[in-house]
Scaffold this active site. Structure first.
Site, mmCIF file in Angstrom:
data_model
loop_
_atom_site.group_PDB
_atom_site.id
_atom_site.type_symbol
_atom_site.label_atom_id
_atom_site.label_comp_id
_atom_site.label_asym_id
_atom_site.label_seq_id
_atom_site.Cartn_x
_atom_site.Cartn_y
_atom_site.Cartn_z
ATOM 1 N N SER A 192 2.626 25.946 25.092
ATOM 2 C CA SER A 192 1.642 24.863 25.204
ATOM 3 C C SER A 192 0.316 25.435 25.676
ATOM 4 C CB SER A 192 2.120 23.815 26.215
ATOM 5 O OG SER A 192 1.013 23.044 26.644
ATOM 6 N N HIS A 249 1.966 24.464 20.644
ATOM 7 C CA HIS A 249 2.048 23.069 21.076
ATOM 8 C C HIS A 249 0.690 22.658 21.671
ATOM 9 C CE1 HIS A 249 4.413 19.625 22.783
ATOM 10 N NE2 HIS A 249 3.562 19.722 23.796
ATOM 11 N N ASP A 265 -1.402 19.685 23.516
ATOM 12 C CA ASP A 265 -1.274 18.457 24.294
ATOM 13 C C ASP A 265 -2.564 17.659 24.265
ATOM 14 O OD1 ASP A 265 1.408 18.513 25.437
ATOM 15 O OD2 ASP A 265 0.752 20.367 26.395
ATOM 16 N N MET A 297 -4.525 14.350 25.378
ATOM 17 C CA MET A 297 -4.465 13.288 26.397
ATOM 18 C C MET A 297 -5.777 12.526 26.409
ATOM 19 S SD MET A 297 -2.872 15.521 29.504
ATOM 20 C CE MET A 297 -1.466 16.601 29.263
ATOM 21 N N HIS A 314 1.050 16.942 20.362
ATOM 22 C CA HIS A 314 1.745 15.970 21.203
ATOM 23 C C HIS A 314 0.705 14.935 21.628
ATOM 24 C CE1 HIS A 314 4.059 15.363 25.271
ATOM 25 N NE2 HIS A 314 3.957 14.252 24.568
ATOM 26 N N MET A 343 -0.531 12.130 23.510
ATOM 27 C CA MET A 343 -0.382 11.272 24.693
ATOM 28 C C MET A 343 -1.617 10.386 24.759
ATOM 29 S SD MET A 343 1.127 14.222 27.203
ATOM 30 C CE MET A 343 0.500 15.540 26.174
ATOM 31 N N MET A 373 10.942 14.333 27.081
ATOM 32 C CA MET A 373 10.095 14.825 28.179
ATOM 33 C C MET A 373 10.969 15.140 29.387
ATOM 34 S SD MET A 373 7.052 15.029 27.038
ATOM 35 C CE MET A 373 6.304 15.586 28.581
ATOM 36 N N ASP A 388 10.074 19.335 26.948
ATOM 37 C CA ASP A 388 8.701 19.643 27.343
ATOM 38 C C ASP A 388 8.489 19.287 28.809
ATOM 39 O OD1 ASP A 388 5.966 19.992 27.486
ATOM 40 O OD2 ASP A 388 5.464 18.394 26.066
HETATM 41 C C1 DX5 Z 1 2.812 17.598 29.932
HETATM 42 C C2 DX5 Z 1 2.647 18.295 28.603
HETATM 43 C C3 DX5 Z 1 3.284 19.626 28.536
HETATM 44 C C4 DX5 Z 1 2.737 20.660 29.470
HETATM 45 C C5 DX5 Z 1 3.899 21.512 29.891
HETATM 46 O O1 DX5 Z 1 2.289 16.327 29.822
HETATM 47 O O2 DX5 Z 1 3.208 17.507 27.564
HETATM 48 O O3 DX5 Z 1 3.303 20.134 27.206
HETATM 49 O O4 DX5 Z 1 1.748 21.475 28.916
HETATM 50 O O5 DX5 Z 1 3.473 22.340 30.888
HETATM 51 P P1 DX5 Z 1 4.461 23.200 31.782
HETATM 52 O O6 DX5 Z 1 5.272 24.056 30.861
HETATM 53 O O7 DX5 Z 1 3.542 23.972 32.648
HETATM 54 O O8 DX5 Z 1 5.325 22.219 32.548
HETATM 55 ZN ZN ZN Z 2 3.451 18.450 25.511
#
Ligand code: DX5
Ligand code: ZN
Length: 226
Positions: free
Chosen positions: A11, A36, A38, A40, A69, A71, A140, A178
Site C-alpha cells: 500500500s 494498492h 488507498d 480517502m 481501495h 474509501m 478489513m 488489509d
Molecule cells: C487503511 C488502508 C490500508 C493501509 C494499511 O485504511 O486501507 O491499506 O494503508 O496500512 P498498514 O499496512 O500500515 O496497516
Molecule cells: Zn487499503
C-alpha cells in the site's frame, strides 16, 4: 491455502511520495504482485489521501496491476475517473452503499475487475448475494482510514468464514486482507484463508528498505503454520 500462491499488495499510503516511482520500482523488483492505492475523501473515513492522478502516474512507471481501495462516501462518482486513469481493480465498500449491486455492475461495465470491502464490524453474511459477481473480497483487519494501526485478531474467524463462502459459491475469487499486516500477523491471515495481503508500513516503513521488508514478509508466510 497454498503459501506459495499468496500475493503481496504493497500500500503506497505508507510510501515516501517524493520518491514514489522509486519505491514502487523497489517493491516490484522485490516481487510485489500488485500496487494498492488507498483513496480517502475525509467523509467516508476521517482522513484525506490521494486521487486518480496518482494512479495515472503509477501507470506510467509500473506494469503491476493497480488496485484502488475507494474509501469514499459516493464511489459511483469516481469509478470512471479511476478506470480511465488505468486502475485494474476497483474495491468498493459495502458500508454506506444502498445500491452496491449497481456499483459493482458499473465497475464491470467499465471493463474493470471489482471487489467488495467489509469493515471489521460488518458480518461476512452481507456478501452472500453479491459474491457471485466479484473477483475479490477485501476483509478489513483494521478500521479503515489510517495506516500503521494494530491488527484486529477478532477478524480471523470472519476471514475463515469468507474463505468457506468463496469455496462454496465462487471458487477463484481472491480473498484479501488489509491493515496491520506484518511478519507476525501475515501467517495468521494466510492460515485463515487470505490469499492477497495488503501491507503499508510493514513494507515502506521498514528501516532496512523495501526489499528486505518484502523478503521478511514472504519468509514469515512460508515459515508460518499452514
Ligand atoms: C487503511 C488502508 C490500508 C493501509 C494499511 O485504511 O486501507 O491499506 O494503508 O496500512 P498498514 O499496512 O500500515 O496497516
Ligand atoms: Zn487499503
Amino acid at each position: 491455502m497454498d503459501k506459495r500462491s499468496v500475493k503481496l499488495a504493497p500500500s503506497i499510503l505508507a510510501a515516501d511520495f517524493a520518491r514514489l516511482g522509486e519505491q514502487v520500482a523497489d517493491a516490484a523488483q522485490a516481487g510485489a504482485d500488485r500496487i494498492h492505492v488507498d483513496v480517502m475523501d475525509g467523509r467516508f473515513v476521517p482522513n484525506l489521501s490521494m486521487g486518480a492522478p496518482i494512479v495515472q502516474s503509477l501507470r506510467r512507471v509500473t506494469r503491476l496491476p493497480v488496485e484502488t481501495h475507494l474509501m469514499v462516501a459516493d464511489p459511483d462518482v469516481f469509478l470512471e475517473e479511476f478506470a480511465e486513469a488505468g486502475a485494474d481493480l476497483l474495491l468498493v465498500h459495502w458500508e454506506g452503499n444502498n445500491n452496491l449491486h449497481r456499483t459493482v455492475h458499473r465497475v464491470k461495465a467499465l471493463g474493470k475487475k471489482v471487489g467488495v470491502v467489509i469493515n471489521p464490524a460488518t458480518p461476512a453474511a452481507v456478501l452472500e448475494e453479491i459474491l457471485q459477481d466479484l473477483e475479490q473480497v477485501l476483509v478489513m483487519t483494521v478500521n479503515p482510514g489510517f495506516g500503521h494501526q494494530h491488527f484486529l485478531h477478532t477478524t480471523l474467524p470472519k476471514i475463515r468464514r469468507v474463505r468457506r463462502m468463496i469455496a462454496e459459491s465462487k471458487p477463484g475469487c481472491d480473498l484479501e486482507v488489509d491493515g496491520g499486516i506484518d511478519a507476525a500477523t501475515a501467517p495468521l491471515v494466510v492460515a485463515a484463508g487470505a490469499n492477497v495481503l495488503v501491507a503499508g508500513s510493514a513494507i515502506f516503513g521498514d528501516g532496512d528498505g523495501v526489499a528486505a521488508a518484502m523478503n521478511r514478509l514472504r519468509a514469515a508466510i512460508n515459515d508460518g503454520a499452514t
